[in-house]
Design a protein around this motif. Sequence first.
Motif, short mmCIF file in Angstrom:
data_model
loop_
_atom_site.label_atom_id
_atom_site.label_comp_id
_atom_site.label_asym_id
_atom_site.label_seq_id
_atom_site.Cartn_x
_atom_site.Cartn_y
_atom_site.Cartn_z
N PRO A 12 -13.20 11.23 -2.37
CA PRO A 12 -12.43 10.52 -3.40
C PRO A 12 -11.25 9.77 -2.80
CG PRO A 12 -12.19 12.90 -3.62
CD PRO A 12 -13.18 12.66 -2.54
N ALA A 13 -11.06 8.55 -3.22
CA ALA A 13 -9.95 7.72 -2.73
C ALA A 13 -9.36 6.95 -3.90
CB ALA A 13 -10.44 6.76 -1.66
N TRP A 14 -8.06 6.71 -3.87
CA TRP A 14 -7.43 5.92 -4.93
C TRP A 14 -6.66 4.73 -4.38
CZ3 TRP A 14 -6.27 11.28 -4.84
CH2 TRP A 14 -5.15 11.60 -4.08
N GLY A 15 -6.75 4.53 -3.09
CA GLY A 15 -6.09 3.38 -2.50
C GLY A 15 -6.72 3.04 -1.17
N ALA A 16 -6.48 1.81 -0.72
CA ALA A 16 -7.05 1.38 0.55
C ALA A 16 -6.24 0.22 1.11
CB ALA A 16 -8.51 0.97 0.37
N CYS A 17 -6.38 -0.02 2.40
CA CYS A 17 -5.83 -1.21 3.04
C CYS A 17 -6.78 -1.58 4.17
CB CYS A 17 -4.41 -0.98 3.54
SG CYS A 17 -4.20 0.41 4.66
N THR A 18 -6.76 -2.84 4.54
CA THR A 18 -7.66 -3.32 5.59
C THR A 18 -6.88 -4.16 6.59
OG1 THR A 18 -8.21 -5.33 4.37
CG2 THR A 18 -9.63 -3.41 4.03
N ALA A 19 -7.50 -4.42 7.72
CA ALA A 19 -6.89 -5.25 8.75
C ALA A 19 -7.94 -6.18 9.33
CB ALA A 19 -6.30 -4.38 9.86
N GLY A 20 -7.48 -7.36 9.71
CA GLY A 20 -8.35 -8.34 10.35
C GLY A 20 -9.50 -8.74 9.45
N GLN A 21 -10.65 -8.86 10.04
CA GLN A 21 -11.87 -9.24 9.32
C GLN A 21 -12.73 -8.01 9.03
OE1 GLN A 21 -12.47 -12.48 8.30
NE2 GLN A 21 -10.35 -12.69 8.98
N GLY A 22 -12.07 -6.89 8.77
CA GLY A 22 -12.80 -5.66 8.48
C GLY A 22 -12.94 -4.75 9.68
N GLU A 23 -12.18 -5.02 10.75
CA GLU A 23 -12.26 -4.14 11.93
C GLU A 23 -11.83 -2.72 11.58
OE1 GLU A 23 -11.46 -8.26 13.54
OE2 GLU A 23 -10.63 -7.07 11.93
N ILE A 24 -10.89 -2.60 10.67
CA ILE A 24 -10.42 -1.28 10.25
C ILE A 24 -10.08 -1.32 8.77
CG2 ILE A 24 -8.03 -1.73 10.89
CD1 ILE A 24 -7.75 1.16 11.76
N ALA A 25 -10.47 -0.27 8.09
CA ALA A 25 -10.07 -0.06 6.70
C ALA A 25 -9.57 1.38 6.61
CB ALA A 25 -11.23 -0.28 5.74
N VAL A 26 -8.59 1.59 5.76
CA VAL A 26 -8.04 2.93 5.56
C VAL A 26 -8.21 3.28 4.10
CG1 VAL A 26 -6.01 4.40 5.75
CG2 VAL A 26 -6.32 2.50 7.36
N LEU A 27 -8.80 4.44 3.83
CA LEU A 27 -8.90 4.96 2.47
C LEU A 27 -7.92 6.10 2.35
CD1 LEU A 27 -12.78 5.18 2.09
CD2 LEU A 27 -11.28 3.29 1.46
N VAL A 28 -7.10 6.09 1.29
CA VAL A 28 -6.12 7.15 1.10
C VAL A 28 -6.46 7.94 -0.16
CG1 VAL A 28 -4.26 6.06 2.39
CG2 VAL A 28 -4.51 5.57 -0.04
N GLY A 29 -6.05 9.18 -0.14
CA GLY A 29 -6.32 10.10 -1.23
C GLY A 29 -6.32 11.51 -0.66
N ALA A 30 -7.08 12.39 -1.29
CA ALA A 30 -7.14 13.78 -0.85
C ALA A 30 -7.84 13.93 0.50
CB ALA A 30 -7.85 14.63 -1.91
N GLU A 31 -8.77 13.03 0.82
CA GLU A 31 -9.51 13.08 2.09
C GLU A 31 -9.41 11.70 2.77
OE1 GLU A 31 -13.54 14.43 1.43
OE2 GLU A 31 -12.84 15.76 -0.15
#
Length: 177
Positions: free
Chosen positions: A32-51
């Motif tokens: 489960p995630a309720w937020g996210a951020c990305t960098a570049g052209q999709g090289e990295i994405a971060v999902l935030v939440g309990a996991e």
Amino acid sequence: MARGPGDRSEVLWFRRDRHGWRPLPGHLRAGPAWGACTAGQGEIAVLVGAEPMLVLRRAHPVPIRTDLEMTGECAAGQAGAVVIARWKDDRDRPHTAIRGVDTSGAQTWARDIPAEVQVRAETSGKRFVLVYGGTAELVDQRGRTTATHTGVLSAAYTATAELVLLRDDYHVQWLTS
């Protein structure tokens, strides 16, 4: 983007063109995630939440391992990211916990600041700016302070790694690295 019923979600990818948002092929299972951020052209994405987790190159999920019980926000660059937790103490004072992570998902640095902190990542993910109490503090990907600027209300990095400061007199200042 993460969506799904129950306790598992699916990460979907989109690209915007002149006709609007278009789904890209592929998906990943995630917690489960309720937020996210990305960098570049999709090289990295971060999902935030309990996991919390990183997704590298839209295909490789990497769990984020920090000392935070839960994360609610993030800022990412191509080589690293930060995850953030916020709370208020018993006197209603804001606190911000910031944890740097590398692309293996390991915590590389930690800051606990007794204030509400604005956090922005430089596109490379090798520098971050923390703004609180009228000061912009620049930190490297190890959490070391490399510079400070006082009299600042807000700050952000441009796509070309310029630091833009909004001064407390509402004057905008552009700084190149």
